[in-house]
Design a protein around this motif. Structure first.
Motif, PDB file in Angstrom:
ATOM      1  N   ALA A  39       1.034  -1.202  -0.012  1.00  0.00           N
ATOM      2  CA  ALA A  39       0.012  -0.117  -0.029  1.00  0.00           C
ATOM      3  C   ALA A  39       0.865   1.384  -0.087  1.00  0.00           C
ATOM      4  N   ARG A  40       0.331   2.294  -0.406  1.00  0.00           N
ATOM      5  CA  ARG A  40       1.097   3.563  -0.548  1.00  0.00           C
ATOM      6  C   ARG A  40       1.449   4.331   0.945  1.00  0.00           C
ATOM      7  N   THR A  41       0.508   3.947   1.710  1.00  0.00           N
ATOM      8  CA  THR A  41       0.683   4.866   3.226  1.00  0.00           C
ATOM      9  C   THR A  41       0.801   3.822   3.949  1.00  0.00           C
ATOM     10  N   ASP A  42       1.613   4.431   5.030  1.00  0.00           N
ATOM     11  CA  ASP A  42       1.686   3.220   6.443  1.00  0.00           C
ATOM     12  C   ASP A  42       0.485   2.883   6.883  1.00  0.00           C
ATOM     13  N   LYS A  43      -0.507   3.913   6.881  1.00  0.00           N
ATOM     14  CA  LYS A  43      -1.763   3.808   7.496  1.00  0.00           C
ATOM     15  C   LYS A  43      -2.409   2.732   7.080  1.00  0.00           C
ATOM     16  N   THR A  44      -2.563   2.756   5.602  1.00  0.00           N
ATOM     17  CA  THR A  44      -3.349   1.409   4.934  1.00  0.00           C
ATOM     18  C   THR A  44      -2.506   0.239   5.095  1.00  0.00           C
ATOM     19  N   LEU A  45      -1.310   0.135   4.986  1.00  0.00           N
ATOM     20  CA  LEU A  45      -0.583  -0.938   5.358  1.00  0.00           C
ATOM     21  C   LEU A  45      -0.943  -1.582   6.811  1.00  0.00           C
ATOM     22  N   ALA A  46      -0.703  -0.558   7.841  1.00  0.00           N
ATOM     23  CA  ALA A  46      -1.140  -1.138   8.964  1.00  0.00           C
ATOM     24  C   ALA A  46      -2.421  -1.661   9.296  1.00  0.00           C
TER      25      ALA A  46
END
Lengths: 295, 295
Positions: A39-46
């Motif tokens: 994912a592009r962002t750490d937030k989505t990845l988390a």
């Protein structure tokens, strides 16, 4: 999982509604030996990690694609080209790249030229969705009993096409093969124009004088409500759809505007027969939709 | 029925979706000592009789209205004036006339002047419906938990207003009082324009080249489907809505067309920020609809 995986290693790039739903199907049925999620962002990845949507995680598409035999692009169209360029040097020979986007000519234009020889691009469009977005919005049954359109250019490796087709069959979809340009024209009228119109009318209501605006929400069940649902769809995804299916959308929009102007004139001049004729003819299409079990 | 009837004698004129649903409610709850049903055609009347929707039946509105303490017009708007003229000489003093139409200024214009002094006209709009029409399409629960808007002109008898309000409360509706012109403006954006747009796009699809048309039905679930349902609504009723709420519909249609042209230009010139801005703003209205429990 006792079933033999379809792919040794899948890279899922993008965890929106479609990507995260596919991830759930892949995990449920053990369709991959290993899933690398990107994912592009750490937030989505988390969030994807929390939901257990993959075995490993990265924000770098190049790392995700490394060694994958299938790479699935489930991002907005606007980043297709950048991702294709980023992953290209890391793709192994024979790897398959596919996508899930709503515009197929532009997908071929923006991805195919950047992939190395020996890598297969199979453009795909699983026709499924809700008005919700993001990794939490996905669910396994999203694709069940729906169509998936594949639009491989002539000469695309048959084995690669079949493997992508099988992935979507496992998700519960029925496969349809189509020319990319034809796909884009069909979607312009069945999907893109309806969304554009819904966004527009909800926007028109947003700009109303205050004394009308609160009433619009209160009495939205009179018809407007259905449009608000459609107009709650993901903004970035839809911006990219319109920018990348421009010709087909403008063509259908031109026809629609002509037809609307004709009705406007009929209302202004009290031409009831023009209205009645149209309103009677449109019932036939509804019957077609019901007969085709799409209602 | 042990409950005390609200009215001694109700004349129900028109057995479409709304009229036949109201008839079912009146019968279920014993809201009338006697119900006289009136339809224009023998065919509809026979169907209403078969369904047991009234105690007596006639194709003559004047006979139906004779001795009634409540007359309910549930016909297309186009025949309001003719019916008002026909029933006027037969209405008893103190009788209440009401209607269920979607346009209220024109209802007052076409009915009120023809009624004798001492007869009360209470214009009403129960906001409920499906895409189905005719006496078989009606059902008791159609009105449950929905709004009914009353638009009595200033000076209308308060007792008459209250009795009509109570009728719709018994059907499960919540009453809202509103100026007729305001009602017509609110409905122009929440109901009439959405229907006009749905009719238009389904008409545009109807005129497509054959090779596209069959695909449109097949892939209608991509968004188009919702519009076909709306565009399957009763043609005569909707013709009359547009002819009789002309000014408000043309006003909202003008705003919509301007907004659509702006988006068309943004697509043509690749102005992604214009699209993204609108698509983001429209989500707020959806949240409003959900918060208002209208979703």
């Amino acid at each position: 999982m006792s079933k033999k995986p379809l792919f040794q290693r899948i890279a899922l790039i993008g965890f929106g509604l479609i990507g995260s739903s596919l991830a759930r199907v892949v995990r449920r049925d053990g369709l991959a030996g290993h899933v690398c999620g990107c994912a592009r962002t750490d937030k989505t990845l988390a969030k994807a990690r929390e939901l257990g949507l993959a075995d490993s995680f990265t924000t770098d598409p190049a790392k995700a694609a490394e060694g994958a035999d299938l790479v699935v692009l489930s991002t907005p169209h606007g980043v297709y080209r950048a991702i294709a360029e980023a992953i290209a040097p890391h793709l192994k020979p024979g790897a398959i790249v596919t996508d899930v986007g709503s515009v197929k000519r532009a997908a071929i234009r923006d991805v195919a030229p950047h992939l190395p020889a020996g890598v297969h691009f199979v453009p795909a469009h699983p026709i499924a969705g809700t008005e919700h977005s993001g990794p939490e919005a996905g669910f396994e049954q999203l694709f069940a009993d729906r169509w998936c359109i594949l639009t491989p250019p002539p000469g695309t490796d048959e084995g690669a096409i079949e493997r992508v087709a099988e992935l979507w069959r496992r998700a519960g979809m029925t496969i349809e093969m189509m020319d990319a340009g034809h796909h884009d024209a069909v979607m312009a009228i069945t999907s893109h124009l309806p969304h554009l119109i819904a966004y527009t009318i909800v926007g028109t209501a947003t700009d109303l004088e205050e004394h009308l605006k609160s009433e619009v929400i209160k009495f939205s069940a009179a018809g407007f409500r259905d449009f608000t649902r459609i107009a709650a769809s993901d903004p970035v995804m839809w911006r990219d759809v319109f920018l990348n299916n421009r010709e087909a959308v403008l063509e259908m929009l031109g026809r629609f505007s002509e037809d609307l102007t004709r009705l406007q004139r009929a209302i202004r001049w009290g031409e009831g027969d023009v209205l009645l004729d149209l309103f009677t003819r449109t019932r036939a299409i509804r019957r077609g939709v019901i007969d085709a079990k799409q209602a």
